[in-house]
Design an enzyme around this catalytic site. Structure first.
Site, PDB file in Angstrom:
ATOM      1  N   ARG A 116     -60.837  10.738 -90.758  1.00 44.48           N
ATOM      2  CA  ARG A 116     -59.792  11.761 -90.816  1.00 44.48           C
ATOM      3  C   ARG A 116     -60.468  13.117 -91.011  1.00 44.48           C
ATOM      4  O   ARG A 116     -61.127  13.353 -92.025  1.00 44.48           O
ATOM      5  CB  ARG A 116     -58.817  11.460 -91.956  1.00 44.48           C
ATOM      6  CG  ARG A 116     -57.896  12.616 -92.375  1.00 44.48           C
ATOM      7  CD  ARG A 116     -57.047  13.192 -91.257  1.00 44.48           C
ATOM      8  NE  ARG A 116     -56.202  12.229 -90.585  1.00 44.48           N
ATOM      9  CZ  ARG A 116     -54.969  11.923 -90.962  1.00 44.48           C
ATOM     10  NH1 ARG A 116     -54.453  12.483 -92.051  1.00 44.48           N
ATOM     11  NH2 ARG A 116     -54.267  11.066 -90.255  1.00 44.48           N
ATOM     12  N   GLU A 142     -55.549  10.286 -82.552  1.00 42.56           N
ATOM     13  CA  GLU A 142     -54.283  10.933 -82.901  1.00 42.56           C
ATOM     14  C   GLU A 142     -54.541  12.342 -83.397  1.00 42.56           C
ATOM     15  O   GLU A 142     -55.592  12.628 -83.981  1.00 42.56           O
ATOM     16  CB  GLU A 142     -53.535  10.149 -83.999  1.00 42.56           C
ATOM     17  CG  GLU A 142     -53.024   8.798 -83.583  1.00 42.56           C
ATOM     18  CD  GLU A 142     -52.181   8.130 -84.666  1.00 42.56           C
ATOM     19  OE1 GLU A 142     -51.694   8.846 -85.571  1.00 42.56           O
ATOM     20  OE2 GLU A 142     -52.019   6.906 -84.609  1.00 42.56           O
ATOM     21  N   LYS A 149     -48.993  10.922 -81.175  1.00 42.57           N
ATOM     22  CA  LYS A 149     -49.685  10.041 -80.239  1.00 42.57           C
ATOM     23  C   LYS A 149     -49.519  10.491 -78.795  1.00 42.57           C
ATOM     24  O   LYS A 149     -50.159   9.955 -77.901  1.00 42.57           O
ATOM     25  CB  LYS A 149     -49.198   8.598 -80.431  1.00 42.57           C
ATOM     26  CG  LYS A 149     -49.512   8.034 -81.816  1.00 42.57           C
ATOM     27  CD  LYS A 149     -48.964   6.639 -81.983  1.00 42.57           C
ATOM     28  CE  LYS A 149     -49.214   6.086 -83.376  1.00 42.57           C
ATOM     29  NZ  LYS A 149     -48.457   6.798 -84.425  1.00 42.57           N
ATOM     30  N   ARG A 199     -56.421  -1.856 -89.533  1.00 43.07           N
ATOM     31  CA  ARG A 199     -55.724  -0.658 -90.002  1.00 43.07           C
ATOM     32  C   ARG A 199     -56.476  -0.087 -91.203  1.00 43.07           C
ATOM     33  O   ARG A 199     -56.651  -0.754 -92.213  1.00 43.07           O
ATOM     34  CB  ARG A 199     -54.283  -0.988 -90.383  1.00 43.07           C
ATOM     35  CG  ARG A 199     -53.464  -1.495 -89.213  1.00 43.07           C
ATOM     36  CD  ARG A 199     -52.007  -1.633 -89.575  1.00 43.07           C
ATOM     37  NE  ARG A 199     -51.790  -2.546 -90.686  1.00 43.07           N
ATOM     38  CZ  ARG A 199     -50.622  -2.714 -91.302  1.00 43.07           C
ATOM     39  NH1 ARG A 199     -49.572  -2.021 -90.913  1.00 43.07           N
ATOM     40  NH2 ARG A 199     -50.499  -3.575 -92.283  1.00 43.07           N
ATOM     41  N   ARG A 210     -62.048   6.439 -93.472  1.00 36.36           N
ATOM     42  CA  ARG A 210     -61.109   5.454 -94.012  1.00 36.36           C
ATOM     43  C   ARG A 210     -61.498   4.094 -93.443  1.00 36.36           C
ATOM     44  O   ARG A 210     -61.414   3.887 -92.226  1.00 36.36           O
ATOM     45  CB  ARG A 210     -59.677   5.834 -93.652  1.00 36.36           C
ATOM     46  CG  ARG A 210     -59.288   7.208 -94.173  1.00 36.36           C
ATOM     47  CD  ARG A 210     -57.972   7.677 -93.623  1.00 36.36           C
ATOM     48  NE  ARG A 210     -58.008   7.766 -92.173  1.00 36.36           N
ATOM     49  CZ  ARG A 210     -56.946   8.068 -91.412  1.00 36.36           C
ATOM     50  NH1 ARG A 210     -55.775   8.306 -91.971  1.00 36.36           N
ATOM     51  NH2 ARG A 210     -57.057   8.134 -90.102  1.00 36.36           N
ATOM     52  N   ASP A 212     -57.616  11.954 -86.131  1.00 38.71           N
ATOM     53  CA  ASP A 212     -58.221  10.648 -86.371  1.00 38.71           C
ATOM     54  C   ASP A 212     -59.247  10.371 -85.294  1.00 38.71           C
ATOM     55  O   ASP A 212     -58.938  10.441 -84.097  1.00 38.71           O
ATOM     56  CB  ASP A 212     -57.156   9.556 -86.376  1.00 38.71           C
ATOM     57  CG  ASP A 212     -56.154   9.726 -87.507  1.00 38.71           C
ATOM     58  OD1 ASP A 212     -56.486  10.416 -88.486  1.00 38.71           O
ATOM     59  OD2 ASP A 212     -55.051   9.173 -87.407  1.00 38.71           O
ATOM     60  N   ASN A 235     -52.478  14.600 -85.960  1.00 35.40           N
ATOM     61  CA  ASN A 235     -51.370  14.493 -86.908  1.00 35.40           C
ATOM     62  C   ASN A 235     -50.921  15.886 -87.354  1.00 35.40           C
ATOM     63  O   ASN A 235     -51.691  16.622 -87.980  1.00 35.40           O
ATOM     64  CB  ASN A 235     -51.809  13.673 -88.126  1.00 35.40           C
ATOM     65  CG  ASN A 235     -52.159  12.249 -87.740  1.00 35.40           C
ATOM     66  OD1 ASN A 235     -51.300  11.393 -87.643  1.00 35.40           O
ATOM     67  ND2 ASN A 235     -53.439  12.003 -87.500  1.00 35.40           N
ATOM     68  N   LYS A 246     -49.069  -0.031 -80.751  1.00 35.57           N
ATOM     69  CA  LYS A 246     -48.530   0.794 -81.837  1.00 35.57           C
ATOM     70  C   LYS A 246     -47.141   1.294 -81.462  1.00 35.57           C
ATOM     71  O   LYS A 246     -46.864   1.548 -80.291  1.00 35.57           O
ATOM     72  CB  LYS A 246     -49.394   2.047 -82.073  1.00 35.57           C
ATOM     73  CG  LYS A 246     -50.882   1.864 -82.175  1.00 35.57           C
ATOM     74  CD  LYS A 246     -51.550   3.226 -82.291  1.00 35.57           C
ATOM     75  CE  LYS A 246     -53.056   3.147 -82.185  1.00 35.57           C
ATOM     76  NZ  LYS A 246     -53.694   4.480 -82.285  1.00 35.57           N
TER      77      LYS A 246
END
Length: 314
Positions: free
Chosen positions: A210, A280, A125, A232, A224, A272, A282, A160
């Site tokens: 994603r 984000e 993040k 979420r 997603r 994301d 990842n 978050k």
């Protein structure tokens, strides 16, 4: 050329073989003739400059409830393997950071995927903040007054934990929500790290995309979608995956960050995207490869192993 592959991960016995990306990575490696050894991060040791891991050789198969046959426990010198897959899940805490320091000792003689130095230097993040114009309005702080000021300027926000993962601890706060103090107290009870506050993106109801990248190049995406009434969308907290195409904006975002991922040796990355925004990057244990293969036939792990094999052959 067959490779000796060690996988640093959470216990293999407890994974969901139908959704776990690490399992698909291992399955693909095995199918390409590579041998597998698996260990959990607490089994790493450093003694007089030598990094070892206590674990087991393993053969895997796609049989639910009987997906692994282990050999005997042994201590393996990680300089004697070709590749280490760094794949344990967050939280990105001091234990995680320490494991990257230990793996630094063997990388790049042993290729660690992803590069442990850059995993440590690219908290998911925080890393994204280095690319101007890709994020929604974002604040990272422990200062309560700064968070209240941010909400006053932005309206609805999402709060978050800075070093969480899998959607844990993510909450939406409306502009007049009275629970902000209580949530900040809970975060403070859990740890001393700052939190991340981000302007709420209404497009999240349509999904959180994603996108998987191998060596800085996008290979495909899944969407997603959160359950009704939820924000979420992470698969671990009940989101559902669906097929999706890469948009021009998605490709633009990948082009912005891709060269830096490649430069840092971050070979397998999941980003994301919500609406027009990158939220984000990842790099620790990105997921989504099984869903991508299921919906599109694209196997990101095949592309990953092609790249790893090329690096090891050079």
């Amino acid at each position: 050329m067959p490779l000796k592959v060690a996988v640093q991960m959470d216990p293999l016995e407890g994974i969901n073989i139908e959704g776990d990306t690490t399992f698909l990575m291992m399955e693909t490696a095995q199918a390409r003739g590579h041998s597998l050894f698996v260990y959990t991060p607490e089994k790493l040791s450093l003694e007089e400059g030598r990094v070892t891991a206590r674990g087991r050789p393993v053969e895997i198969r796609r049989t639910k409830g009987d997906h692994a046959t282990f050999g005997d426990y042994q201590r393996l010198n990680l300089e004697e393997v070709d590749v280490v897959l760094l794949r344990q899940d967050p939280p990105f805490d001091m234990a995680y950071i320490t494991s990257t320091h230990l793996l630094d000792v063997v990388h790049p003689k042993t290729l660690v995927v992803n590069n442990p130095t850059e995993v440590r230097n690219a908290p998911e993040k925080l890393f994204v903040t280095g690319f101007p114009g890709v994020q929604p309005p974002t604040l990272i702080t422990s200062d309560v007054e700064a968070i209240y000021d941010f909400r006053a300027r932005q309206g609805d926000i999402v709060l978050k934990p800075l070093y969480g993962g899998g959607g844990s601890g993510v909450a939406r706060l409306l502009a007049d929500d009275p629970n902000l103090d209580a949530l900040l107290e809970l975060h403070a009870m859990i740890g001393r790290e700052p939190v991340i506050a981000q302007k709420f993106i209404p497009a999240v109801v349509k999904g959180d995309k994603r996108i998987l990248l191998v060596d800085g190049e996008p290979v495909g995406a899944v969407n997603r979608v959160p359950n009704a009434g939820q924000i979420r969308s992470n698969l671990r907290v009940g989101g559902r995956a669906e097929a999706v195409e890469l948009t021009a904006r998605d490709l633009e975002l990948c082009a912005i960050i891709g060269p830096e991922l490649k430069r840092r040796g971050l070979l397998f990355v999941g980003i994301d995207v919500i609406g027009e925004f990158l939220t984000e990057i990842n790099v620790t244990s990105p997921t989504g490869a099984q869903q991508l293969k299921r919906f599109t036939g694209i196997d990101a792990t095949e592309k990953l192993w092609e790249r790893i094999e090329a690096i090891r052959a050079s």
